[in-house]
Design a protein around this motif. Structure first.
Motif, mmCIF file in Angstrom:
data_model
loop_
_atom_site.group_PDB
_atom_site.id
_atom_site.type_symbol
_atom_site.label_atom_id
_atom_site.label_comp_id
_atom_site.label_asym_id
_atom_site.label_seq_id
_atom_site.Cartn_x
_atom_site.Cartn_y
_atom_site.Cartn_z
ATOM 1 N N ASP A 4 7.931 12.290 -1.771
ATOM 2 C CA ASP A 4 9.354 12.197 -2.104
ATOM 3 C C ASP A 4 9.908 13.606 -2.336
ATOM 4 N N ASP A 5 11.043 13.906 -1.740
ATOM 5 C CA ASP A 5 11.592 15.254 -1.893
ATOM 6 C C ASP A 5 12.474 15.374 -3.130
ATOM 7 N N ASP A 6 12.719 14.251 -3.818
ATOM 8 C CA ASP A 6 13.578 14.272 -5.008
ATOM 9 C C ASP A 6 12.767 14.484 -6.282
ATOM 10 N N LEU A 7 11.505 13.965 -6.319
ATOM 11 C CA LEU A 7 10.644 14.083 -7.497
ATOM 12 C C LEU A 7 9.286 14.622 -7.054
ATOM 13 N N PRO A 8 9.006 15.899 -7.254
ATOM 14 C CA PRO A 8 7.719 16.463 -6.834
ATOM 15 C C PRO A 8 6.531 15.722 -7.482
ATOM 16 N N GLY A 9 5.535 15.406 -6.650
ATOM 17 C CA GLY A 9 4.350 14.701 -7.138
ATOM 18 C C GLY A 9 4.400 13.204 -6.935
ATOM 19 N N PHE A 10 5.596 12.676 -6.639
ATOM 20 C CA PHE A 10 5.767 11.235 -6.419
ATOM 21 C C PHE A 10 5.695 10.957 -4.928
ATOM 22 N N GLY A 11 4.870 9.953 -4.546
ATOM 23 C CA GLY A 11 4.716 9.686 -3.126
ATOM 24 C C GLY A 11 4.359 8.243 -2.825
ATOM 25 N N LEU A 12 4.312 7.955 -1.522
ATOM 26 C CA LEU A 12 3.949 6.637 -1.020
ATOM 27 C C LEU A 12 2.693 6.777 -0.170
ATOM 28 N N THR B 233 11.133 13.391 2.359
ATOM 29 C CA THR B 233 12.429 12.737 2.254
ATOM 30 C C THR B 233 12.434 11.883 0.996
ATOM 31 N N LYS B 234 13.598 11.554 0.511
ATOM 32 C CA LYS B 234 13.673 10.707 -0.663
ATOM 33 C C LYS B 234 13.250 9.299 -0.294
ATOM 34 N N LEU B 235 12.324 8.768 -1.099
ATOM 35 C CA LEU B 235 11.801 7.422 -0.813
ATOM 36 C C LEU B 235 12.830 6.377 -1.205
ATOM 37 N N THR B 236 13.224 5.601 -0.205
ATOM 38 C CA THR B 236 14.112 4.467 -0.433
ATOM 39 C C THR B 236 13.448 3.230 0.149
ATOM 40 N N LYS B 237 13.984 2.077 -0.160
ATOM 41 C CA LYS B 237 13.402 0.835 0.329
ATOM 42 C C LYS B 237 13.375 0.807 1.850
ATOM 43 N N ARG B 238 14.477 1.295 2.483
ATOM 44 C CA ARG B 238 14.545 1.275 3.950
ATOM 45 C C ARG B 238 13.470 2.176 4.552
ATOM 46 N N ILE B 239 13.283 3.355 3.974
ATOM 47 C CA ILE B 239 12.288 4.288 4.509
ATOM 48 C C ILE B 239 10.869 3.754 4.288
ATOM 49 N N VAL B 240 10.626 3.238 3.085
ATOM 50 C CA VAL B 240 9.283 2.725 2.752
ATOM 51 C C VAL B 240 8.880 1.603 3.699
ATOM 52 N N GLU B 241 9.789 0.703 4.007
ATOM 53 C CA GLU B 241 9.449 -0.438 4.840
ATOM 54 C C GLU B 241 9.423 -0.075 6.325
ATOM 55 N N ALA B 242 10.052 1.059 6.666
ATOM 56 C CA ALA B 242 10.107 1.456 8.083
ATOM 57 C C ALA B 242 8.930 2.337 8.498
ATOM 58 N N VAL B 243 8.247 2.968 7.555
ATOM 59 C CA VAL B 243 7.182 3.911 7.898
ATOM 60 C C VAL B 243 6.041 3.189 8.609
ATOM 61 N N GLU B 244 5.530 3.824 9.661
ATOM 62 C CA GLU B 244 4.463 3.225 10.455
ATOM 63 C C GLU B 244 3.092 3.665 9.933
ATOM 64 N N PRO B 245 2.121 2.766 9.828
ATOM 65 C CA PRO B 245 0.769 3.152 9.393
ATOM 66 C C PRO B 245 0.076 3.964 10.471
ATOM 67 N N GLN B 246 -0.846 4.833 10.053
ATOM 68 C CA GLN B 246 -1.622 5.650 10.977
ATOM 69 C C GLN B 246 -3.099 5.263 10.875
#
Length: 438
Positions: free
Chosen positions: A23-31, A2-15
């Protein structure tokens, strides 16, 4: 994905093992999400057939938008053959000024750094250079990378040393020893000269391509023109005679007297060995002066003094110390105490050397003759094959040391200018002819 946004980044749960959200908008870019909950932005790419990962930075410091722009720039570098991860690693491993200086010191102590005349630097020079490196260069520039240093950096360093930013009082390795670091103009000039040599060493080693000190405008040396007047020579004579009556200062007074009568450097007399004294040749054959080996003509007053002292002294040194066959110590402290409460409080061994040369100039001797008398580089007699000196040099040494000796003994000369008149010159010729005819 999915496209990384501030809301998604802060909502993701650690494993439990950590994971990457791409990120689905820029291949190779991730969190990258760590088990601790920490989040950082990354770029994944291939370079030279290898998969590489580059960490942009932590979320909070970077936002999704700024991290995405940085990722695009990095991927653009990759598209043009770059490798950001490798370049970062090279930056981390890049040589710092401190590391370069330590390498230089190691090579200098191993005799691999050549100084004046293409000779390895002397121990005293090494000690001075190490002091300047560790008290001025490393404190101000040590953490900087060598390849990042520019000429403006050099200019700022010089100004900082002149302003005294490295001023400090520190303990030395000697018992109760301390070093008072003041900085100032002279220290800055000498330190920049040393640093120029260090950067030349780096250029030769392939660390950098250009020396950043080249073309740097440095302040001029303040020429030390202090010399003794004839009246001050007579005062000096009184001080030395009083000191020679003291067991504590006698030998130091004799050293000062010999410096005064020869124009030698302080260390040349303090460390003078009997093996370097040639009484028959009326000279000192110094093995290791500032200019290397040097043959130094001395006048008859010096020859007579050394002749009188030779039978009384044993060991290697003309002025022996308290220990087991070593040179006298504590000379700098002694001459300061001798002069501290006198009109000559500002007199140093260098002033005595300069005064000797000035008297020689007053007496009409040429610059090249004076240079030979005091062992200056442009006139120093350095050949080890020189067995007999030119009679002109011996005559010059006799004249200058005899004149200085007379001043020390209180003689007041009536003549205000010392150029020989015609009658004196004619008398000298007649005396020479009479002696030659015998």
């Amino acid at each position: 994905m999915t496209k990384l946004t501030k809301r998604i980044v802060e909502a993701v749960e650690p494993q439990s093992k950590g994971h990457v959200l791409w990120d689905d908008d820029l291949p190779g870019f991730g969190l990258r999400v760590y088990p601790s909950g920490k989040r950082s932005y990354i770029v994944q790419y291939r370079s030279r057939g290898r998969s590489r990962r580059y960490t942009i930075g932590l979320h909070g410091v970077w936002t999704p938008e700024t991290a995405r722009r940085e990722a695009k720039a990095l991927l653009g570098q990759v598209a043009h053959g770059g490798d950001p991860a490798e370049e970062r690693e090279e930056d981390r491993k890049a040589l710092t000024i401190k590391q370069l200086c330590e390498q230089y010191i190691a090579d200098m102590e191993a005799g691999l750094i050549l100084g004046k005349g293409g000779r390895p630097k002397k121990d005293t020079t090494i000690a001075t250079d190490v002091g300047r490196i560790r008290r001025h260069i490393i404190p101000l520039l040590g953490t900087r990378r060598v390849r990042d240093i520019t000429k403006p950096d050099m200019n700022n360093l010089m100004k900082d040393i002149i302003a005294g930013k490295t001023r400090v009082t520190m303990k030395t390795e000697k018992l109760r020893g301390k070093a008072i670091v003041r900085g100032g103009r002279g220290t800055a000039i000498r330190t920049m000269g040393l640093l120029g040599g260090i950067f030349s060493y780096a250029v030769e080693a392939g660390v950098i391509e250009h020396n950043p000190t080249h073309g740097l405008r440095k302040p001029k040396y303040q020429v030390r023109d202090r010399r003794l007047s004839e009246a001050e020579y007579r005062i000096l004579g009184d001080i030395l005679r009083q000191a020679q009556r003291s067991d504590r200062y006698r030998i130091h007074a004799e050293i000062l007297r010999l410096i005064t009568l020869t124009g030698c450097r302080r260390g040349e007399i303090v460390n003078l060995k009997w093996s370097e004294v040639d009484l028959e040749g009326s000279c000192l054959r110094l093995v290791d002066s500032k200019e290397g080996s040097s043959v130094r003509p001395v006048g008859l007053p010096v020859v007579e003094y050394l002749e009188a002292q030779r039978p009384q002294r044993t060991g290697t040194y003309v002025f022996p110390g308290q220990g087991e066959d070593n040179a006298i110590g504590n000379f700098p402290q002694s001459w300061k105490k001798l002069f501290s409460d006198s009109p000559l409080w500002d007199v140093t061994p260098h002033v005595l050397r300069h005064s000797f040369a000035s008297i020689a100039n007053d007496l009409g001797f040429t610059e090249i003759t004076i240079a030979a008398l005091i062992g200056h580089a442009k006139g120093s007699v350095t050949s080890k094959y020189v067995h007999t000196l030119d009679s002109t040099l011996i005559m010059a040494a006799d004249t200058v040391s005899g004149y200085v000796k007379a001043l020390l003994e209180g003689v007041e000369f009536r003549r205000s200018t010392y150029t020989l008149d015609r009658q004196s010159r004619q008398s000298a010729i007649e005396l020479m002819l009479v002696d030659a005819a015998r």
